[in-house]
Write an enzyme that holds these catalytic residues in place. Structure first.
Site, PDB file in Angstrom:
ATOM      1  N   LEU A  61      23.883  -1.215  11.989  1.00  0.00           N
ATOM      2  CA  LEU A  61      25.092  -1.169  11.155  1.00  0.00           C
ATOM      3  C   LEU A  61      24.931  -0.221   9.962  1.00  0.00           C
ATOM      4  N   LYS A 117       4.760  -8.626  16.652  1.00  0.00           N
ATOM      5  CA  LYS A 117       5.238  -9.849  15.983  1.00  0.00           C
ATOM      6  C   LYS A 117       4.915 -11.085  16.824  1.00  0.00           C
ATOM      7  N   ASN A 135       0.825  -1.222   0.000  1.00  0.00           N
ATOM      8  CA  ASN A 135       0.000   0.000   0.000  1.00  0.00           C
ATOM      9  C   ASN A 135       0.856   1.267   0.000  1.00  0.00           C
ATOM     10  N   LEU A 136       2.167   1.105  -0.110  1.00  0.00           N
ATOM     11  CA  LEU A 136       3.126   2.219  -0.203  1.00  0.00           C
ATOM     12  C   LEU A 136       3.110   3.120   1.035  1.00  0.00           C
ATOM     13  N   ARG A 161       7.594  -1.750  10.748  1.00  0.00           N
ATOM     14  CA  ARG A 161       8.677  -2.543  11.310  1.00  0.00           C
ATOM     15  C   ARG A 161       9.654  -1.800  12.222  1.00  0.00           C
ATOM     16  N   ARG A 206      23.133   2.444   9.823  1.00  0.00           N
ATOM     17  CA  ARG A 206      23.268   3.800  10.347  1.00  0.00           C
ATOM     18  C   ARG A 206      24.749   4.133  10.611  1.00  0.00           C
ATOM     19  N   SER A 237       9.622  -3.845  22.497  1.00  0.00           N
ATOM     20  CA  SER A 237       8.925  -2.638  22.024  1.00  0.00           C
ATOM     21  C   SER A 237       7.515  -3.031  21.594  1.00  0.00           C
ATOM     22  N   THR A 240      10.650 -11.751  14.027  1.00  0.00           N
ATOM     23  CA  THR A 240      11.879 -11.056  14.395  1.00  0.00           C
ATOM     24  C   THR A 240      12.558 -11.761  15.567  1.00  0.00           C
ATOM     25  N   TYR A 269       6.318  -2.580  18.753  1.00  0.00           N
ATOM     26  CA  TYR A 269       6.479  -3.234  17.442  1.00  0.00           C
ATOM     27  C   TYR A 269       6.836  -4.715  17.620  1.00  0.00           C
ATOM     28  N   HIS A 270       7.886  -4.980  18.420  1.00  0.00           N
ATOM     29  CA  HIS A 270       8.313  -6.379  18.589  1.00  0.00           C
ATOM     30  C   HIS A 270       7.161  -7.211  19.173  1.00  0.00           C
ATOM     31  N   THR A 310      26.535   6.532  16.846  1.00  0.00           N
ATOM     32  CA  THR A 310      25.568   6.663  17.938  1.00  0.00           C
ATOM     33  C   THR A 310      25.343   5.324  18.650  1.00  0.00           C
ATOM     34  N   ILE A 349      -3.543  -4.496   3.233  1.00  0.00           N
ATOM     35  CA  ILE A 349      -3.999  -5.835   3.651  1.00  0.00           C
ATOM     36  C   ILE A 349      -4.947  -5.777   4.849  1.00  0.00           C
TER      37      ILE A 349
HETATM   38  P1  NAD Z   1       9.992  -1.685   5.049  1.00  0.00           P
HETATM   39  O1  NAD Z   1       9.307  -0.668   5.880  1.00  0.00           O
HETATM   40  O2  NAD Z   1      11.124  -1.254   4.192  1.00  0.00           O
HETATM   41  O3  NAD Z   1       8.926  -2.452   4.116  1.00  0.00           O
HETATM   42  C1  NAD Z   1       7.658  -2.838   4.553  1.00  0.00           C
HETATM   43  C2  NAD Z   1       6.705  -2.665   3.380  1.00  0.00           C
HETATM   44  O4  NAD Z   1       5.393  -3.104   3.784  1.00  0.00           O
HETATM   45  C3  NAD Z   1       6.560  -1.201   2.941  1.00  0.00           C
HETATM   46  O5  NAD Z   1       6.764  -1.084   1.559  1.00  0.00           O
HETATM   47  C4  NAD Z   1       5.132  -0.829   3.356  1.00  0.00           C
HETATM   48  O6  NAD Z   1       4.552   0.119   2.476  1.00  0.00           O
HETATM   49  C5  NAD Z   1       4.424  -2.183   3.318  1.00  0.00           C
HETATM   50  N1  NAD Z   1       3.255  -2.264   4.220  1.00  0.00           N
HETATM   51  C6  NAD Z   1       3.189  -1.960   5.545  1.00  0.00           C
HETATM   52  N2  NAD Z   1       1.937  -2.132   6.009  1.00  0.00           N
HETATM   53  C7  NAD Z   1       1.191  -2.562   4.962  1.00  0.00           C
HETATM   54  C8  NAD Z   1      -0.186  -2.891   4.808  1.00  0.00           C
HETATM   55  N3  NAD Z   1      -1.038  -2.797   5.832  1.00  0.00           N
HETATM   56  N4  NAD Z   1      -0.634  -3.298   3.590  1.00  0.00           N
HETATM   57  C9  NAD Z   1       0.224  -3.375   2.533  1.00  0.00           C
HETATM   58  N5  NAD Z   1       1.546  -3.072   2.619  1.00  0.00           N
HETATM   59  C10 NAD Z   1       2.019  -2.661   3.826  1.00  0.00           C
HETATM   60  O7  NAD Z   1      10.462  -2.863   6.047  1.00  0.00           O
HETATM   61  P2  NAD Z   1      11.590  -3.977   5.827  1.00  0.00           P
HETATM   62  O8  NAD Z   1      12.821  -3.518   6.492  1.00  0.00           O
HETATM   63  O9  NAD Z   1      11.628  -4.402   4.421  1.00  0.00           O
HETATM   64  O10 NAD Z   1      10.984  -5.153   6.705  1.00  0.00           O
HETATM   65  C11 NAD Z   1      10.124  -6.101   6.112  1.00  0.00           C
HETATM   66  C12 NAD Z   1       9.703  -7.126   7.143  1.00  0.00           C
HETATM   67  O11 NAD Z   1      10.856  -7.775   7.663  1.00  0.00           O
HETATM   68  C13 NAD Z   1       8.961  -6.543   8.334  1.00  0.00           C
HETATM   69  O12 NAD Z   1       7.910  -7.394   8.707  1.00  0.00           O
HETATM   70  C14 NAD Z   1      10.010  -6.490   9.409  1.00  0.00           C
HETATM   71  O13 NAD Z   1       9.416  -6.611  10.676  1.00  0.00           O
HETATM   72  C15 NAD Z   1      10.871  -7.685   9.079  1.00  0.00           C
HETATM   73  N6  NAD Z   1      12.262  -7.528   9.528  1.00  0.00           N
HETATM   74  C16 NAD Z   1      13.045  -6.492   9.061  1.00  0.00           C
HETATM   75  C17 NAD Z   1      14.357  -6.364   9.513  1.00  0.00           C
HETATM   76  C18 NAD Z   1      15.269  -5.256   9.067  1.00  0.00           C
HETATM   77  O14 NAD Z   1      16.387  -5.148   9.597  1.00  0.00           O
HETATM   78  N7  NAD Z   1      14.885  -4.425   8.105  1.00  0.00           N
HETATM   79  C19 NAD Z   1      14.857  -7.297  10.439  1.00  0.00           C
HETATM   80  C20 NAD Z   1      14.032  -8.329  10.891  1.00  0.00           C
HETATM   81  C21 NAD Z   1      12.731  -8.428  10.439  1.00  0.00           C
HETATM   82  N1  USQ Z   2      21.256   0.871  18.455  1.00  0.00           N
HETATM   83  C1  USQ Z   2      22.307   1.708  18.809  1.00  0.00           C
HETATM   84  N2  USQ Z   2      22.519   2.807  18.039  1.00  0.00           N
HETATM   85  C2  USQ Z   2      21.780   3.109  16.940  1.00  0.00           C
HETATM   86  C3  USQ Z   2      20.724   2.230  16.586  1.00  0.00           C
HETATM   87  C4  USQ Z   2      20.499   1.139  17.378  1.00  0.00           C
HETATM   88  O1  USQ Z   2      23.014   1.465  19.794  1.00  0.00           O
HETATM   89  O2  USQ Z   2      22.036   4.140  16.295  1.00  0.00           O
HETATM   90  C5  USQ Z   2      21.011  -0.334  19.262  1.00  0.00           C
HETATM   91  C6  USQ Z   2      19.608  -0.411  19.855  1.00  0.00           C
HETATM   92  O3  USQ Z   2      19.532   0.227  21.112  1.00  0.00           O
HETATM   93  C7  USQ Z   2      19.378  -1.917  19.924  1.00  0.00           C
HETATM   94  C8  USQ Z   2      20.177  -2.457  18.752  1.00  0.00           C
HETATM   95  O4  USQ Z   2      21.089  -1.436  18.387  1.00  0.00           O
HETATM   96  O5  USQ Z   2      19.935  -2.422  21.094  1.00  0.00           O
HETATM   97  C9  USQ Z   2      19.327  -2.820  17.540  1.00  0.00           C
HETATM   98  O6  USQ Z   2      18.577  -1.673  17.162  1.00  0.00           O
HETATM   99  P1  USQ Z   2      18.149  -1.450  15.627  1.00  0.00           P
HETATM  100  O7  USQ Z   2      17.480  -0.117  15.534  1.00  0.00           O
HETATM  101  O8  USQ Z   2      19.289  -1.722  14.736  1.00  0.00           O
HETATM  102  O9  USQ Z   2      17.124  -2.661  15.427  1.00  0.00           O
HETATM  103  P2  USQ Z   2      15.707  -2.957  16.094  1.00  0.00           P
HETATM  104  O10 USQ Z   2      15.110  -1.767  16.708  1.00  0.00           O
HETATM  105  O11 USQ Z   2      15.858  -4.166  16.966  1.00  0.00           O
HETATM  106  O12 USQ Z   2      14.832  -3.327  14.828  1.00  0.00           O
HETATM  107  C10 USQ Z   2      15.398  -3.811  13.606  1.00  0.00           C
HETATM  108  C11 USQ Z   2      14.323  -3.704  12.537  1.00  0.00           C
HETATM  109  C12 USQ Z   2      13.138  -4.579  12.946  1.00  0.00           C
HETATM  110  C13 USQ Z   2      13.618  -5.997  13.190  1.00  0.00           C
HETATM  111  C14 USQ Z   2      14.760  -6.052  14.197  1.00  0.00           C
HETATM  112  C15 USQ Z   2      15.406  -7.419  14.270  1.00  0.00           C
HETATM  113  O13 USQ Z   2      13.904  -2.347  12.405  1.00  0.00           O
HETATM  114  O14 USQ Z   2      12.160  -4.567  11.915  1.00  0.00           O
HETATM  115  O15 USQ Z   2      12.547  -6.767  13.661  1.00  0.00           O
HETATM  116  O16 USQ Z   2      15.803  -5.157  13.761  1.00  0.00           O
HETATM  117  S1  USQ Z   2      15.906  -7.810  15.934  1.00  0.00           S
HETATM  118  O17 USQ Z   2      16.682  -6.707  16.467  1.00  0.00           O
HETATM  119  O18 USQ Z   2      16.680  -9.023  15.867  1.00  0.00           O
HETATM  120  O19 USQ Z   2      14.668  -7.992  16.682  1.00  0.00           O
END
Ligand code: NAD
Ligand code: USQ
Length: 383
Positions: free
Chosen positions: A239, A185, A32-33, A100, A241, A179, A144, A181-182, A253, A75
């Site tokens: 990483l 999941k 849904n962007l 996420r 960042r 959090s 996650t 968010y977590h 940071t 969705i």
């Molecule tokens: P992202 O925000 O880049 O992509 C998510 C996409 O889902 C977006 O394009 C958004 O528009 C779409 N979306 C959200 N809600 C929607 C809805 N209701 N209907 C239709 N589309 C919708 O996120 P990402 O980093 O690609 O993460 C994807 C998935 O992987 C997430 O579920 C996230 O929790 C999980 N994940 C990501 C990471 C990470 O480090 N990026 C790590 C672990 C798990």
């Molecule tokens: N952190 C720092 N400095 C920063 C950013 C983060 O110290 O600038 C620390 C946070 O405090 C945390 C850890 O790094 O302890 C991870 O933070 P993050 O922002 O890299 O990741 P997180 O918030 O856990 O979320 C990301 C994704 C999420 C996914 C999750 C996987 O955004 O969608 O579910 O990673 S996991 O961490 O294994 O649950």
């Protein structure tokens, strides 16, 4: 095989959709962007200039001759979801389509409610649509590693065998997410497990660690296919960042003591893990859980690695221990299992100097797009 990638305009979803298309799967993207809209609301933008989804898909077709279907919609709108599924007729539904970011979910009540409604209702709708029309399809859902939290015992893949008062059972591993968010999941995992037990659906929950990197074979083919790379304090992850901060000579940071340890993986392994899970589906009625990461690092480990990589490129990288905006353990035991994807044939890209060099150089290329106002964290977990 027909694979619908929900969330296919996002970071993991875009790379996965192209990878699967390249490997010969019939791919559809549903999105849904809203992520582009949330960026606009926050006034933040990806480091990389991402093209509109229609242009991305047209370029993919021009380059490879491969077509990807597109369904734009939400969705949480059941009628839209059900109609799209009936049109596409998926064998596998890959679900990345959620809010996420942990900090986004902790901004205030509205963002927490929005995150949980979006994620939980979206996943529930998928489960009902599968029960209704596609009971034999395989759901591959992104969970996650953060569902487990940081327990003082080894983390298993989804289940733990417990002996209690002389009896023994294998039960879902305890969850202590950090959090709103977590938590969403965890709620999803319970709902999917229920749908498998009661309706006989088949699902794989991929408890993914933090993803880093930006290039995959497919997204690197053309500037128009470039993936998003978030660096802001809300959507940017550790990483990625740090590399972007190094590129603009901003002190890294590290939140608090930096002993926070997490599972990490390269985005090239994300797409490969998705392919392995799809090609080896769960059985009917099975709720399968894989821990999807390749290595464990503390935040301090990562900061030091980026500092080191900076030296080889002539950049002096400073590390700053900021007051932690989150409430989390900063020194703790963390030992998680991750053998199931390796058993299916995953060959990890471990974090190397060459990856750090390439991510740093990539960040330097786009550094003029960085808005310094979005580097420091602004969202706090504290009351
Ligand atoms: P992202 O925000 O880049 O992509 C998510 C996409 O889902 C977006 O394009 C958004 O528009 C779409 N979306 C959200 N809600 C929607 C809805 N209701 N209907 C239709 N589309 C919708 O996120 P990402 O980093 O690609 O993460 C994807 C998935 O992987 C997430 O579920 C996230 O929790 C999980 N994940 C990501 C990471 C990470 O480090 N990026 C790590 C672990 C798990
Ligand atoms: N952190 C720092 N400095 C920063 C950013 C983060 O110290 O600038 C620390 C946070 O405090 C945390 C850890 O790094 O302890 C991870 O933070 P993050 O922002 O890299 O990741 P997180 O918030 O856990 O979320 C990301 C994704 C999420 C996914 C999750 C996987 O955004 O969608 O579910 O990673 S996991 O961490 O294994 O649950």
């Amino acid at each position: 095989m027909r694979v619908l990638v929900i969330g296919g305009d996002g970071y993991c979803g875009w790379a996965t959709a192209l990878h699967l298309s390249n490997r010969g799967y019939e791919v559809g993207i549903l999105d849904n962007l809203i992520r582009r809209h949330w960026d606009a609301q926050l006034g933040a933008d990806t480091l990389t200039p991402i093209a509109p989804i229609q242009q991305r898909l047209q370029r993919w077709k021009d380059l490879t001759g491969k077509h990807i279907d597109l369904y734009i919609g939400d969705i949480t709108d059941y009628a839209f979801l059900s109609k799209s599924l009936r049109q596409f007729e998926p064998d596998t539904i890959v679900h990345f389509g959620e809010q996420r970011s942990a900090p986004f979910s902790m901004i205030d009540r509205e963002h927490a409610v929005m995150t949980q409604v979006n994620n939980v209702v979206g996943t529930l709708n998928i489960l009902y649509a599968m029960k209704e029309d596609f009971p034999d399809a395989h759901l591959v859902k992104l969970g996650t590693m953060g569902e487990y939290g940081t327990p003082n015992i080894d983390i298993e893949e989804g289940y733990i065998t417990i002996e209690h008062n002389g009896r023994k059972d294998t039960l879902p591993y305890p969850k202590q997410p950090g959090s709103m968010y977590h938590l969403s999941k965890v709620h999803d995992s319970h709902n999917i497990h229920f749908a498998c037990r009661i309706w006989g659906l088949r699902a794989t929950d991929l408890n993914q660690g933090v993803v880093y990197g930006v290039l995959t074979d497919e997204t690197g083919m053309d500037e128009m296919l470039i993936n998003r790379l978030d660096y802001d304090g809300v959507f940017g992850t550790a990483l990625n960042r740090f590399c972007i901060q190094a590129a603009i000579s901003h002190p890294l940071t590290v939140y608090g003591k930096g002993g926070q340890t997490r599972g990490f993986l390269d985005i090239r392994d994300t797409v490969r893990c998705m392919e392995l899970a799809i090609a080896n589906p769960a059985n009917s009625g099975e709720f399968r859980v894989f821990n999807q990461f390749t290595e464990l690092f503390s935040i301090n480990d990562l900061a030091l690695k980026v500092k080191q990589a900076g030296i080889s490129l002539g950049i002096d990288v400073e590390i700053n221990n900021l007051e932690n905006p989150r409430i989390e353990l900063e020194e703790h035991y963390f030992n998680a299992k991750n053998t199931k994807l390796l058993d299916l044939g995953l060959e990890p890209h471990y974090l190397s100097d060459s990856l750090l060099d390439s991510l740093l150089n990539f960040s330097i290329k786009y550094k003029d797009r960085v808005d310094m106002n979005h580097i420091l964290p602004k969202v706090t977990w504290k009351r």
